[in-house]
Design a protein around this motif. Sequence first.
Motif, mmCIF file in Angstrom:
data_model
loop_
_atom_site.group_PDB
_atom_site.id
_atom_site.type_symbol
_atom_site.label_atom_id
_atom_site.label_comp_id
_atom_site.label_asym_id
_atom_site.label_seq_id
_atom_site.Cartn_x
_atom_site.Cartn_y
_atom_site.Cartn_z
ATOM 1 N N GLY A 121 0.821 -1.205 0.000
ATOM 2 C CA GLY A 121 0.000 0.000 0.000
ATOM 3 C C GLY A 121 0.857 1.257 0.000
ATOM 4 O O GLY A 121 2.065 1.205 0.289
ATOM 5 N N GLY A 122 0.212 2.369 -0.301
ATOM 6 C CA GLY A 122 0.910 3.649 -0.261
ATOM 7 C C GLY A 122 1.276 4.042 1.165
ATOM 8 O O GLY A 122 2.333 4.632 1.416
ATOM 9 N N THR A 123 0.390 3.711 2.110
ATOM 10 C CA THR A 123 0.682 4.012 3.510
ATOM 11 C C THR A 123 1.902 3.209 3.963
ATOM 12 O O THR A 123 2.812 3.756 4.599
ATOM 13 N N LEU A 152 4.985 4.771 2.712
ATOM 14 C CA LEU A 152 5.393 5.956 3.482
ATOM 15 C C LEU A 152 6.020 5.568 4.826
ATOM 16 O O LEU A 152 7.029 6.147 5.232
ATOM 17 N N THR A 179 -3.504 16.781 2.202
ATOM 18 C CA THR A 179 -3.043 15.472 1.737
ATOM 19 C C THR A 179 -3.956 14.428 2.364
ATOM 20 O O THR A 179 -4.625 14.700 3.366
ATOM 21 N N TYR A 180 -3.967 13.251 1.792
ATOM 22 C CA TYR A 180 -4.739 12.171 2.408
ATOM 23 C C TYR A 180 -4.183 11.931 3.817
ATOM 24 O O TYR A 180 -2.977 12.019 4.051
ATOM 25 N N ALA A 237 -3.434 9.526 5.393
ATOM 26 C CA ALA A 237 -2.383 8.501 5.512
ATOM 27 C C ALA A 237 -0.983 9.116 5.620
ATOM 28 O O ALA A 237 -0.091 8.490 6.191
ATOM 29 N N THR A 238 -0.784 10.319 5.065
ATOM 30 C CA THR A 238 0.550 10.916 5.132
ATOM 31 C C THR A 238 0.945 11.211 6.585
ATOM 32 O O THR A 238 1.973 10.700 7.050
ATOM 33 N N VAL A 256 3.749 16.351 -1.133
ATOM 34 C CA VAL A 256 2.750 15.456 -1.727
ATOM 35 C C VAL A 256 2.320 16.067 -3.055
ATOM 36 O O VAL A 256 2.006 17.260 -3.115
ATOM 37 N N ASP A 274 5.617 11.964 -1.627
ATOM 38 C CA ASP A 274 4.388 11.161 -1.636
ATOM 39 C C ASP A 274 3.777 11.300 -3.029
ATOM 40 O O ASP A 274 3.159 12.319 -3.363
ATOM 41 N N ALA A 323 1.590 9.184 -4.324
ATOM 42 C CA ALA A 323 0.427 8.288 -4.383
ATOM 43 C C ALA A 323 -0.583 8.714 -5.449
ATOM 44 O O ALA A 323 -1.160 7.881 -6.129
ATOM 45 N N GLN A 324 -0.784 10.028 -5.580
ATOM 46 C CA GLN A 324 -1.808 10.518 -6.512
ATOM 47 C C GLN A 324 -1.229 10.960 -7.853
ATOM 48 O O GLN A 324 -1.950 11.521 -8.673
ATOM 49 N N SER A 348 1.361 4.624 -4.634
ATOM 50 C CA SER A 348 0.229 3.792 -4.215
ATOM 51 C C SER A 348 -0.435 3.194 -5.449
ATOM 52 O O SER A 348 -0.481 3.816 -6.511
ATOM 53 N N GLN A 401 -3.616 1.848 -4.989
ATOM 54 C CA GLN A 401 -4.993 1.705 -4.503
ATOM 55 C C GLN A 401 -5.950 2.159 -5.619
ATOM 56 O O GLN A 401 -5.536 2.789 -6.587
ATOM 57 N N LYS A 418 -6.146 5.637 -7.542
ATOM 58 C CA LYS A 418 -4.945 6.222 -8.155
ATOM 59 C C LYS A 418 -4.899 5.978 -9.668
ATOM 60 O O LYS A 418 -5.780 5.336 -10.229
HETATM 61 C C1 LIG Z 1 -3.911 7.150 -1.323
HETATM 62 C C2 LIG Z 1 -2.900 7.984 -0.678
HETATM 63 C C3 LIG Z 1 -2.009 7.474 0.273
HETATM 64 C C4 LIG Z 1 -2.145 6.094 0.837
HETATM 65 O O1 LIG Z 1 -2.122 5.082 -0.091
HETATM 66 P P1 LIG Z 1 -2.832 3.669 0.273
HETATM 67 O O2 LIG Z 1 -2.389 2.806 -0.870
HETATM 68 O O3 LIG Z 1 -4.294 3.921 0.302
HETATM 69 O O4 LIG Z 1 -2.291 3.216 1.562
HETATM 70 C C5 LIG Z 1 -1.027 8.305 0.758
HETATM 71 N N1 LIG Z 1 -0.926 9.578 0.364
HETATM 72 C C6 LIG Z 1 -1.766 10.111 -0.542
HETATM 73 C C7 LIG Z 1 -1.580 11.523 -0.964
HETATM 74 C C8 LIG Z 1 -2.803 9.348 -1.073
HETATM 75 O O5 LIG Z 1 -3.639 9.901 -1.934
#
Ligand SMILES: *Cc1c(COP(=O)(O)O)cnc(C)c1O
Length: 421
Positions: A79-81, A84, A105-106, A108-109, A150, A176, A178-179, A200, A202, A205
């Motif tokens: 996963g993206g989390t 990180l 930011t999401y 998760a950051t 991010v 980051d 992820a997006q 990420s 997920q 994305k």
């Molecule tokens: C989706 C996302 C994450 C986390 O990714 P996961 O795969 O859902 O764990 C982290 N940072 C940003 C900016 C995200 O959009």
Amino acid sequence: MSERLAIDGGTPVHSGPWFSVFHGSEEFAGEEKEAVLRVLAKKRVFRFLQAGAEDSEAARLEDAYRDFVGRQFALAVNGGTSALVSAVVGAGVGPGDEVIVPAYTYIATPAAVLAARAIPLICEVDSSLNLDPADLERKITPYTKAVIPVHMRGVPARMDEIMGVARRHGLLVVEDVAQANGGMYRGRMLGSIGDIGCFSLQQYKVITAGEGGMVVTDEDRFYQRCLMQHDSAVRFWRGGGGIPSFPGENYRLSELSAALALAQFGKMPSILQRLRATKARIVSQLEGVPGIQLQDVPDPEGDCGVALIFFCPSADLAKRFSAVLKAEGIPNGTVYDNTIPDRHIYRNWDYVLAKRGATPVNCPWSCGAYKGKVEYSEDMCPQSLGYLGRAVLVGLSQQMTPTHADLVVAGIRKVAEGLLR
Ligand SMILES: *Cc1c(COP(=O)(O)O)cnc(C)c1O
């Protein structure tokens, strides 16, 4: 005379269905089926099995990302989390340290920073809706060790300025991405500019395996430490890489997800090319529309094109604009509306603002290692709330044709004429 708006009984610019908010999963086809079935046929779903190790899907996905991003090392994770957390721990940042994250930011950051037992400091975003380099410099304290720019909604952060501040103050930089999978900044791949890059896979994305992520870096030591964080037993599969062991977790990527991601990886250039063409067509027709101001994109060519964002003169007008544009048949949303607990806005990061850990000890804020002082409040980033409150977002799809791009333009122009003139 401006055209009668749909909310006033006029004819909407568009009626009927619009596009999915998803990108990669909309492209699922024979390649993805073949990839998943290939793994089932092999009966090899765990990447570190000795038997067939030379045929690991996860290893192949890592090779693909190493080449694509242009870095020495890549580590597939689940996963993206996880990416990180691995990156923060991998960089040697943890208890007692502060890590600067943007206000937009999401969640998760900051959650990943906390999972590494470091303290997130929240920094303003600017007109790019990404980390504001000037505020970054102001937020640094003697305890600050790293910053996580991010690249939100596919738009690159101001990496030259951010890297300048980081290098002056000796901060590590974890991007980051992820997006913004496949995004670029001034000719460089996002994820290749900072010390470590995190992706990420997920479903929201650019490409997806349902879940999945990737860590990339040029530093062997960071890579070895990321490996350890991503698997408590990695030394038993892979050897120690010459660094002392420490307890990791389990962020390993399944071979099924890796194979699916590989099939998607092959489609990323096409997805991005179509998204970028659509966004460029829309942007070129919106420049100079009175009353709206397009998001400041630090490098338009590197933008992934997953969203069009523009600012209205006030938060109230943004809400009104959004509703009126929806009535015209163009789905969109305001970016920040304090009636919805959007998890991308610091104000709604409840456990961060409350400094609440998983147990009443409230680690890492009050479990001893941290000697600094951090205060959070709902109003601590007024500049960010200002930009976010005035922002309207239209999600873009790679399935949009030039005709659809022109409908978006027509809708925005019509609403701007009727509402903001
Ligand atoms: C989706 C996302 C994450 C986390 O990714 P996961 O795969 O859902 O764990 C982290 N940072 C940003 C900016 C995200 O959009």
